[in-house]
Design an enzyme around this catalytic site. Structure first.
Site, PDB file in Angstrom:
ATOM      1  CG  HIS A  85     -43.543  58.751 -68.900  1.00  0.00           C
ATOM      2  ND1 HIS A  85     -44.604  58.165 -68.243  1.00  0.00           N
ATOM      3  CD2 HIS A  85     -42.632  59.024 -67.938  1.00  0.00           C
ATOM      4  CE1 HIS A  85     -44.320  58.095 -66.940  1.00  0.00           C
ATOM      5  NE2 HIS A  85     -43.131  58.611 -66.744  1.00  0.00           N
ATOM      6  CG  ASP A 114     -47.067  64.687 -63.009  1.00  0.00           C
ATOM      7  OD1 ASP A 114     -46.730  65.387 -63.972  1.00  0.00           O
ATOM      8  OD2 ASP A 114     -46.696  63.511 -62.853  1.00  0.00           O
ATOM      9  CE  LYS A 135     -45.252  62.589 -66.081  1.00  0.00           C
ATOM     10  NZ  LYS A 135     -46.253  62.228 -65.073  1.00  0.00           N
ATOM     11  CD  GLU A 163     -45.782  67.251 -41.743  1.00  0.00           C
ATOM     12  OE1 GLU A 163     -44.978  66.538 -42.384  1.00  0.00           O
ATOM     13  OE2 GLU A 163     -45.950  67.142 -40.523  1.00  0.00           O
ATOM     14  CG  ASN A 164     -44.822  66.664 -48.624  1.00  0.00           C
ATOM     15  OD1 ASN A 164     -44.033  66.759 -47.697  1.00  0.00           O
ATOM     16  ND2 ASN A 164     -45.102  65.503 -49.205  1.00  0.00           N
ATOM     17  CE1 TYR A 212     -45.860  57.615 -63.560  1.00  0.00           C
ATOM     18  CE2 TYR A 212     -47.269  59.340 -62.690  1.00  0.00           C
ATOM     19  CZ  TYR A 212     -46.043  58.927 -63.160  1.00  0.00           C
ATOM     20  OH  TYR A 212     -45.011  59.824 -63.231  1.00  0.00           O
ATOM     21  NE  ARG A 240     -45.113  60.772 -43.515  1.00  0.00           N
ATOM     22  CZ  ARG A 240     -45.011  59.458 -43.418  1.00  0.00           C
ATOM     23  NH1 ARG A 240     -45.354  58.705 -44.449  1.00  0.00           N
ATOM     24  NH2 ARG A 240     -44.559  58.882 -42.317  1.00  0.00           N
ATOM     25  N   PRO A 268     -38.726  64.342 -56.049  1.00  0.00           N
ATOM     26  CG  PRO A 268     -40.322  65.884 -55.277  1.00  0.00           C
ATOM     27  CD  PRO A 268     -40.161  64.677 -56.170  1.00  0.00           C
ATOM     28  CG  LEU A 269     -39.703  64.436 -51.072  1.00  0.00           C
ATOM     29  CD1 LEU A 269     -40.907  64.086 -50.209  1.00  0.00           C
ATOM     30  CD2 LEU A 269     -38.944  65.616 -50.470  1.00  0.00           C
ATOM     31  CB  SER A 277     -47.528  61.966 -49.444  1.00  0.00           C
ATOM     32  OG  SER A 277     -47.814  61.294 -48.232  1.00  0.00           O
ATOM     33  CB  VAL A 278     -50.913  57.502 -50.117  1.00  0.00           C
ATOM     34  CG1 VAL A 278     -50.536  57.276 -51.574  1.00  0.00           C
ATOM     35  CG2 VAL A 278     -50.048  56.637 -49.204  1.00  0.00           C
TER      36      VAL A 278
END
Length: 282
Positions: free
Chosen positions: A110, A47, A77, A247-248, A52, A244, A197-198, A239-240
């Site tokens: 957007h 996405d 978007k 993990e996500n 961005y 992580r 979402p975090l 995340s970069v």
């Protein structure tokens, strides 16, 4: 389930149940390497957005990944400077050129009420949507949707839309579950996608979530993303950091109990709330 499992949108298009978000990911090597890491970790849903500023980097990562284009679900978007028929047509072509693709899986408006068209946002959205519908008919976009739309914005769009939105991407996490918006989305068979979402990282400071993470032997991020999935949302974690990112995506080997789901539901306001698109100055 896995990262390759899908929801079926109201138009029949399948969309992977977790997406990799790139909001606030800098253009260049950082964006390129993080998207590559996500694709290597098994994500098949990427996405991005014109605003961005990283579409070109996202496109390079997709090209370098070796993953066939048809296996990747790609979203971008329309930004606030192109809320018109001609503006949307031009913006779409520019995004596809930067991404290096000849079609998009999903294209979203957007923002429903940009400051520049605040006196005529209904007409502006209708005209942009008309251009997007034509792009669907031309085979350039597989699905179209909206982002940050509240019920009254959606209702206005539906007055003129020939193709109804299949997705509404909104700020959505335990701190602000936007119950009224989600219910309105469901009423119209629109999937609720969860950006931030975090909670842009603020969720990690909520002690109740750390306690729950310890209980399940998972990270706070995994707990919150699992909560999102169990509500039927589509989370877009960003995340970069490669560890992580991996993990996500590891969300499918455990399930939150109904009691713990309800406990997370009660965390409203713990880490911020959704922006109001009718008052933002952009």
């Amino acid at each position: 389930m896995s990262l390759k499992d899908t929801y079926t949108l109201s138009n029949g298009v399948e969309i992977p149940v977790v997406g990799f978000g790139t909001w606030q990911t800098p253009d260049g090597d950082v964006a390129e390497s993080s998207v590559l890491a996500a694709l290597n970790a098994g994500y098949r849903h990427i996405d991005t957005a014109a605003v961005y500023g990283n579409e070109a980097s996202v496109g390079r990562a997709i090209a370098k990944s070796g993953v066939p284009r048809e296996e990747i679900f790609l979203t971008t978007k329309l930004w606030n400077d192109a809320h018109s028929y001609e503006g949307a047509k031009k913006a779409l072509e520019e995004s596809m050129t930067k991404l290096g693709v000849d079609y998009l899986d999903l294209y979203l408006i957007h923002w429903p009420n940009p400051a520049a068209v605040r006196d005529s946002w209904q007409e502006a959205n209708a005209e942009a949507w008309r251009a997007m519908e034509e792009a669907v008919e031309a085979g350039k976009i597989r699905a179209i949707g909206i982002s940050n739309f509240l019920p009254h914005h959606l209702d206005e769009l539906l007055k003129t839309a020939k193709i109804k939105p299949v997705v509404n991407q909104i700020y959505l996490n335990p701190s602000d579950a936007q119950e009224a918006v989600v219910a309105h989305n469901k009423k119209h068979d629109i999937l609720s996608e969860a950006y931030s979402p975090l909670g842009t990282g603020k969720i990690f400071s909520v002690p109740e979530l750390q306690t729950m993470a310890d209980k399940y032997k998972k990270t706070v991020a995994q707990i919150v993303l699992r909560w999102s999935l169990q509500h039927g949302f589509l989370p877009l974690p960003k995340s970069v950091t490669e560890s992580r990112i991996i993990e996500n995506g590891q969300l499918f080997d455990f399930e939150l109990s109904s009691e713990d789901m309800q406990a997370i539901d009660r965390l409203k306001g713990a880490a911020g709330e959704a922006p109001d698109p009718d008052t933002k100055a952009f």
